[in-house]
Design a protein around this motif. Structure first.
Motif, PDB file in Angstrom:
ATOM      1  N   ARG A  57     -20.892 119.649  88.906  1.00 45.66           N
ATOM      2  CA  ARG A  57     -21.683 120.594  88.011  1.00 45.66           C
ATOM      3  C   ARG A  57     -21.092 121.795  87.498  1.00 45.66           C
ATOM      4  NH1 ARG A  57     -25.364 119.813  92.946  1.00 45.66           N
ATOM      5  NH2 ARG A  57     -24.154 121.378  94.048  1.00 45.66           N
ATOM      6  N   ASN A  58     -19.883 121.729  87.618  1.00 42.95           N
ATOM      7  CA  ASN A  58     -19.016 123.026  87.017  1.00 42.95           C
ATOM      8  C   ASN A  58     -17.942 122.466  86.297  1.00 42.95           C
ATOM      9  OD1 ASN A  58     -20.172 125.513  88.519  1.00 42.95           O
ATOM     10  ND2 ASN A  58     -20.141 123.799  90.195  1.00 42.95           N
ATOM     11  N   PHE A  59     -17.560 121.254  86.392  1.00 46.68           N
ATOM     12  CA  PHE A  59     -16.318 120.490  85.796  1.00 46.68           C
ATOM     13  C   PHE A  59     -16.566 119.388  84.861  1.00 46.68           C
ATOM     14  CE2 PHE A  59     -14.872 123.408  89.031  1.00 46.68           C
ATOM     15  CZ  PHE A  59     -13.844 124.450  88.317  1.00 46.68           C
ATOM     16  N   THR A  60     -15.739 119.180  84.095  1.00 48.65           N
ATOM     17  CA  THR A  60     -15.975 117.627  83.199  1.00 48.65           C
ATOM     18  C   THR A  60     -15.646 116.497  84.154  1.00 48.65           C
ATOM     19  OG1 THR A  60     -15.176 116.521  81.456  1.00 48.65           O
ATOM     20  CG2 THR A  60     -13.715 117.912  82.472  1.00 48.65           C
ATOM     21  N   PHE A  61     -16.014 115.399  84.068  1.00 46.17           N
ATOM     22  CA  PHE A  61     -15.694 114.246  84.672  1.00 46.17           C
ATOM     23  C   PHE A  61     -15.238 113.207  83.870  1.00 46.17           C
ATOM     24  CE2 PHE A  61     -20.320 114.557  84.231  1.00 46.17           C
ATOM     25  CZ  PHE A  61     -20.682 113.657  83.733  1.00 46.17           C
ATOM     26  N   ALA A  62     -14.666 113.458  82.590  1.00 45.66           N
ATOM     27  CA  ALA A  62     -14.317 112.516  81.590  1.00 45.66           C
ATOM     28  C   ALA A  62     -12.578 112.302  81.597  1.00 45.66           C
ATOM     29  CB  ALA A  62     -14.774 112.944  80.385  1.00 45.66           C
ATOM     30  N   ALA A  63     -11.948 112.297  82.902  1.00 48.05           N
ATOM     31  CA  ALA A  63     -10.683 111.905  82.774  1.00 48.05           C
ATOM     32  C   ALA A  63     -10.378 111.605  84.387  1.00 48.05           C
ATOM     33  CB  ALA A  63      -9.810 113.122  82.384  1.00 48.05           C
ATOM     34  N   LEU A 167      -3.190 112.380  98.570  1.00 47.85           N
ATOM     35  CA  LEU A 167      -2.785 111.156  97.392  1.00 47.85           C
ATOM     36  C   LEU A 167      -4.037 110.645  96.975  1.00 47.85           C
ATOM     37  CD1 LEU A 167      -0.762 110.293  95.437  1.00 47.85           C
ATOM     38  CD2 LEU A 167      -0.062 108.594  97.028  1.00 47.85           C
ATOM     39  N   VAL A 168      -4.536 110.816  95.813  1.00 50.12           N
ATOM     40  CA  VAL A 168      -6.023 110.059  95.435  1.00 50.12           C
ATOM     41  C   VAL A 168      -5.354 108.939  94.340  1.00 50.12           C
ATOM     42  CG1 VAL A 168      -8.063 110.386  94.324  1.00 50.12           C
ATOM     43  CG2 VAL A 168      -7.323 112.051  95.937  1.00 50.12           C
ATOM     44  N   ASP A 169      -6.142 108.008  94.454  1.00 47.46           N
ATOM     45  CA  ASP A 169      -5.721 106.646  93.467  1.00 47.46           C
ATOM     46  C   ASP A 169      -6.665 107.130  92.554  1.00 47.46           C
ATOM     47  OD1 ASP A 169      -3.856 105.573  95.190  1.00 47.46           O
ATOM     48  OD2 ASP A 169      -4.928 103.983  95.650  1.00 47.46           O
ATOM     49  N   SER A 170      -6.493 106.750  91.216  1.00 43.06           N
ATOM     50  CA  SER A 170      -7.380 106.975  89.972  1.00 43.06           C
ATOM     51  C   SER A 170      -6.967 105.959  88.966  1.00 43.06           C
ATOM     52  CB  SER A 170      -7.582 108.489  89.608  1.00 43.06           C
ATOM     53  OG  SER A 170      -6.287 109.044  88.887  1.00 43.06           O
ATOM     54  N   GLY A 171      -8.174 106.058  88.062  1.00 44.94           N
ATOM     55  CA  GLY A 171      -7.886 105.188  86.925  1.00 44.94           C
ATOM     56  C   GLY A 171      -9.148 105.246  85.844  1.00 44.94           C
ATOM     57  N   ALA A 172      -9.028 104.124  85.022  1.00 39.15           N
ATOM     58  CA  ALA A 172     -10.256 104.272  84.075  1.00 39.15           C
ATOM     59  C   ALA A 172     -10.383 102.732  83.475  1.00 39.15           C
ATOM     60  CB  ALA A 172     -10.096 105.163  82.865  1.00 39.15           C
ATOM     61  N   PHE A 173     -11.533 102.290  83.084  1.00 43.78           N
ATOM     62  CA  PHE A 173     -11.577 100.885  82.477  1.00 43.78           C
ATOM     63  C   PHE A 173     -12.862 100.994  81.501  1.00 43.78           C
ATOM     64  CE2 PHE A 173     -13.736 100.923  86.611  1.00 43.78           C
ATOM     65  CZ  PHE A 173     -14.907  99.901  86.265  1.00 43.78           C
ATOM     66  N   PRO A 174     -12.777 100.088  80.265  1.00 46.52           N
ATOM     67  CA  PRO A 174     -13.905 100.395  79.466  1.00 46.52           C
ATOM     68  C   PRO A 174     -15.048  99.569  79.970  1.00 46.52           C
ATOM     69  CG  PRO A 174     -12.359  98.758  78.721  1.00 46.52           C
ATOM     70  CD  PRO A 174     -11.553  99.680  80.143  1.00 46.52           C
ATOM     71  N   VAL A 175     -16.283 100.004  79.490  1.00 47.45           N
ATOM     72  CA  VAL A 175     -17.550  99.547  80.167  1.00 47.45           C
ATOM     73  C   VAL A 175     -18.292  99.228  78.932  1.00 47.45           C
ATOM     74  CG1 VAL A 175     -17.538 100.075  82.716  1.00 47.45           C
ATOM     75  CG2 VAL A 175     -18.620 101.435  80.630  1.00 47.45           C
ATOM     76  N   GLN A 176     -19.206  97.998  78.950  1.00 52.56           N
ATOM     77  CA  GLN A 176     -20.215  97.759  78.046  1.00 52.56           C
ATOM     78  C   GLN A 176     -21.377  97.624  78.446  1.00 52.56           C
ATOM     79  OE1 GLN A 176     -17.992  94.376  76.305  1.00 52.56           O
ATOM     80  NE2 GLN A 176     -19.342  93.095  77.004  1.00 52.56           N
ATOM     81  N   LYS A 177     -22.529  97.340  77.565  1.00 54.63           N
ATOM     82  CA  LYS A 177     -23.831  97.108  78.003  1.00 54.63           C
ATOM     83  C   LYS A 177     -23.896  95.826  78.621  1.00 54.63           C
ATOM     84  CE  LYS A 177     -28.552  97.147  76.215  1.00 54.63           C
ATOM     85  NZ  LYS A 177     -29.078  98.127  77.151  1.00 54.63           N
ATOM     86  N   GLY A 178     -24.700  96.032  79.981  1.00 57.89           N
ATOM     87  CA  GLY A 178     -24.659  94.858  80.557  1.00 57.89           C
ATOM     88  C   GLY A 178     -23.711  94.651  81.908  1.00 57.89           C
TER      89      GLY A 178
END
Length: 235
Positions: A57-63, A167-178
């Motif tokens: 509610r206070n910080f971004t979540f885009a990384a 220690l926290v594992d983290s990452g990102a992956f692209p998503v598409q509709k469906g």
């Protein structure tokens, strides 16, 4: 995008130590599976998801780094409760967290709850379990077939609320509709066949609610020796 989450007590435990969180826009999703006795596990998991909700509610979540910080904030929040009430010493929780922003899914993870991604009829496990058996498997000391019955299969090597440094594992992956994303506690994955899990999650003819309810039914049929929590979302 449809999203459905549910948590149920199993057939053996007397209290549900799992918690989950879905933001109002369905773009922040988290599952926490608590440990630490009758009261402690429930408090730890609830504290974790409340901390994550407050953080975003206070910080971004885009990384990915922001998800690491959110889970570390949850870790600090749990430790603060232990400091206030030492009788809660030893409580902790897994945390598996996903945020959805502009065609990307960002994730953070500690413990043995899991995140899966499904596209078409293919499903991939995104997270790696932080357990003793996972370490033994990676070192080649046990086989994949031995994991399910190993006496230490539920012993965690990492969890929130145990140590000041996490220690926290983290990452990102692209998503598409469906695309679909499943976040769940080990109360689901330990009592359902992996292929049945894939077939159910990748069945786009059914709603998220229907799929989660079907998965829970299979878990109960297989004994439901743990609490069960799942969030299923379709992009």
């Amino acid at each position: 995008m449809g999203t459905y989450g549910e948590s149920r007590i199993g057939l053996v435990r007397k209290v549900n130590e799992d918690s989950f969180y879905i933001s109002s826009d369905h773009d922040v999703l988290a599952v926490a599976d608590g440990m630490g006795g009758y009261v402690g596990g429930e408090i730890a998991s609830r504290t974790a998801v409340e901390a994550i909700a407050y953080y975003f509610r206070n910080f971004t979540f885009a990384a990915p780094v922001q998800l690491e910080k959110a889970i570390q904030y949850a870790n600090s929040s749990i430790l603060s409760k232990v400091h206030i009430d030492p009788s809660l010493q030893g409580m902790g929780t897994t945390i598996s967290l996903v945020t959805l922003v502009r065609g990307m899914a960002f994730w953070g993870h500690v413990g043995d709850s899991r995140i899966y991604a499904c596209r078409g009829d293919e499903m991939k496990q995104i997270t790696v379990d932080h357990t003793i058996v996972q370490v033994l498997l990676e070192k080649g000391k046990i086989t994949a077939a031995e994991v399910a019955t190993h006496p230490q299969r539920h012993v965690l090597t990492r969890a929130a609320g145990v140590d000041e440094t996490l220690l926290v594992d983290s990452g990102a992956f692209p998503v598409q509709k469906g695309d679909r994303i499943l976040i769940c506690s080990d109360g689901l994955t330990s009592f359902i066949d992996p292929e049945l899990l894939r077939q159910s999650v990748c069945d786009y003819s059914r709603s998220e609610r229907d799929i989660v309810n079907e998965l829970f039914r299979h878990v109960y049929e297989n004994g439901a020796k743990d609490n069960i929590t799942a969030i299923l979302t379709t992009i």
